[in-house]
Design a protein around this motif. Structure first.
Motif, PDB file in Angstrom:
ATOM      1  N   UNK A  81       0.912  -0.852  -0.327  1.00 33.38           N
ATOM      2  CA  UNK A  81       0.054  -0.036  -0.050  1.00 33.38           C
ATOM      3  C   UNK A  81       0.382   1.248   0.405  1.00 33.38           C
ATOM      4  N   UNK A  82       2.200   1.575   1.090  1.00 36.80           N
ATOM      5  CA  UNK A  82       3.024   2.744   0.923  1.00 36.80           C
ATOM      6  C   UNK A  82       3.808   3.077  -0.413  1.00 36.80           C
ATOM      7  N   UNK A  83       3.733   1.800  -1.743  1.00 36.63           N
ATOM      8  CA  UNK A  83       4.363   1.655  -3.015  1.00 36.63           C
ATOM      9  C   UNK A  83       3.548   2.364  -4.023  1.00 36.63           C
ATOM     10  N   UNK A  84       1.685   1.897  -3.704  1.00 38.03           N
ATOM     11  CA  UNK A  84       0.995   1.468  -4.447  1.00 38.03           C
ATOM     12  C   UNK A  84       0.565   2.940  -3.850  1.00 38.03           C
ATOM     13  N   UNK A  85      -0.364   4.216  -4.123  1.00 33.33           N
ATOM     14  CA  UNK A  85      -0.727   4.829  -3.372  1.00 33.33           C
ATOM     15  C   UNK A  85      -2.414   4.441  -3.467  1.00 33.33           C
ATOM     16  N   UNK A  86      -3.110   3.970  -4.356  1.00 30.29           N
ATOM     17  CA  UNK A  86      -4.316   4.503  -5.302  1.00 30.29           C
ATOM     18  C   UNK A  86      -4.469   2.938  -4.748  1.00 30.29           C
ATOM     19  N   UNK A  87      -3.914   1.729  -4.181  1.00 31.14           N
ATOM     20  CA  UNK A  87      -4.347   0.481  -3.397  1.00 31.14           C
ATOM     21  C   UNK A  87      -4.837   0.457  -2.462  1.00 31.14           C
ATOM     22  N   UNK A  88      -6.157  -0.845  -2.460  1.00 32.07           N
ATOM     23  CA  UNK A  88      -7.139  -1.192  -1.775  1.00 32.07           C
ATOM     24  C   UNK A  88      -6.733  -2.221  -1.408  1.00 32.07           C
ATOM     25  N   UNK A  89      -7.131  -2.654  -0.193  1.00 33.62           N
ATOM     26  CA  UNK A  89      -6.281  -4.631  -0.355  1.00 33.62           C
ATOM     27  C   UNK A  89      -7.627  -4.837   0.969  1.00 33.62           C
ATOM     28  N   UNK A  90      -7.883  -6.021   0.613  1.00 29.87           N
ATOM     29  CA  UNK A  90      -7.794  -7.366   2.124  1.00 29.87           C
ATOM     30  C   UNK A  90      -7.486  -7.896   2.036  1.00 29.87           C
TER      31      UNK A  90
END
Length: 348
Positions: A190-199
């Motif tokens: 998430x820190x590398x991909x600012x638009x990433x949303x994760x479960x």
């Protein structure tokens, strides 16, 4: 009745050479205890604030026994944990980060955790005996001390590099992460991909640790923490990437079902990554057994078996383009496996 006592000739009692090996190991235990006492007495923190200081001043300030203080300080100096300027002691240059409580890298908690009854290292005989009960893993006090930190950092970098090459999706937006590292991998991605949303799916005992880690990394608002295993239908959505990070060990007997369930959560063209420790063929042992026991204590499990067949397992789960790579870590190589779901027009 008179007891017959065999005469012992003291002049013939000579230690065999084999004892040197065992005594060397015992000395390592004694050095561990000296280091533990250095942390526990507050010596390192006091010297950080007050050093250089004379032996008598140290003893009075910390209520240490003067009769043995010289030997105690000498051992720490011999180990490179103290430095001496004339007759005054101080912390060596560069050692503050590992010794002072003000540093996130201070190893005091790591040593203390080794002595907790739930840690297999506290009683290796009990850990190695059939019937060892599953126990709660003792989490480190800081993320810097987490045993999976280095692997999470390196795997996040490797996955970012693959995305940059267009494999698994250059624009990584959604992630399902079965995270055996208390959310560290999901946080790093998430820190590398600012638009990433994760479960982020974790074992029941890891939920609180994971939520805390995500908060500390300032990515909690983009992550939903779920409790389960790779076998559970925790979500019905599909994702750009699904990662199984040291999470298959508890469901190793149901590997086919676990991989099929993970594959079903991929969007067309999405990539699956599996990162796990594997044993050698036929579960043979090899030099480096101490690191293998580290893995055993961390996971309370045997590594996965059959690394030579794992790419085929992924293809049997309906994925394509299966490949394998090594990720060097603190406990040896972690085997990475990649495969993707057909479709999506990604051309990887």
């Amino acid at each position: 009745m008179d007891l017959v006592i065999e005469r012992t000739e003291l002049a013939t009692l000579k230690a065999p050479p084999a004892l040197a090996t065992v005594r060397g190991i015992v000395n390592g235990f004694k050095e561990f205890q000296v280091l533990l006492a250095g942390y526990g007495s507050g010596l390192f923190d006091w010297l950080e604030a007050n050093g250089p200081a004379e032996k008598a001043t140290i003893g009075a300030a910390l209520n240490l026994r003067g009769a043995h203080l010289g030997a105690f300080l000498q051992v720490l100096e011999d180990l490179g944990l103290l430095a001496r300027e004339a007759t005054a002691y101080t912390l060596p240059v560069g050692m503050k980060e590992a010794l002072a409580a003000s540093s996130p890298w201070c190893q005091a908690a790591t040593l203390e955790a080794l002595l907790v009854s739930s840690n297999g290292w506290a009683d290796m005989q009990a850990f190695m005996t059939e019937g060892w009960p599953p126990k709660t893993w003792q989490a480190p006090q800081t993320l810097a001390l987490h045993p999976f930190l280095t692997e999470a950092q390196q795997l996040a970098a490797a996955l970012a590099s693959r995305s940059g090459q267009g494999c698994g999706g250059a624009a990584l937006k959604t992630l399902l992460c079965f995270d055996g590292g208390d959310g560290l991998l999901a946080a790093a991605l998430c820190q590398r991909f600012p638009e990433l949303r994760a479960e982020v799916v974790v074992a029941p005992g890891a939920q609180q640790r994971t939520e805390k880690a995500l908060l500390e990394c300032d990515v909690a608002e983009r992550c939903q923490v779920l409790v389960g295993t790779p076998l559970d239908s925790v979500t019905h959505e599909t994702f750009d990437k699904v990662v199984l990070f040291h999470s298959l060990y508890p469901v190793r007997k149901f590997m086919t079902d676990a991989l099929a369930a993970a594959a079903a959560r991929l969007a067309p063209g999405g990539e699956l990554c599996c990162a796990h420790w594997f044993c050698l063929e036929a579960c043979e042992s090899a030099p480096g057994g101490l690191r293998d026991l580290d893995k055993a204590v961390l996971t309370d499990s045997h590594p996965l078996c059959g690394v030579e067949k794992f790419c085929q397992r992924l293809e049997d789960a309906g994925l394509i383009g299966a490949e394998r790579a090594d990720l060097a870590g603190d406990f040896g190589n972690t085997k990475l496996h990649f495969a993707r779901r057909p479709g999506g027009g990604r051309g990887c």
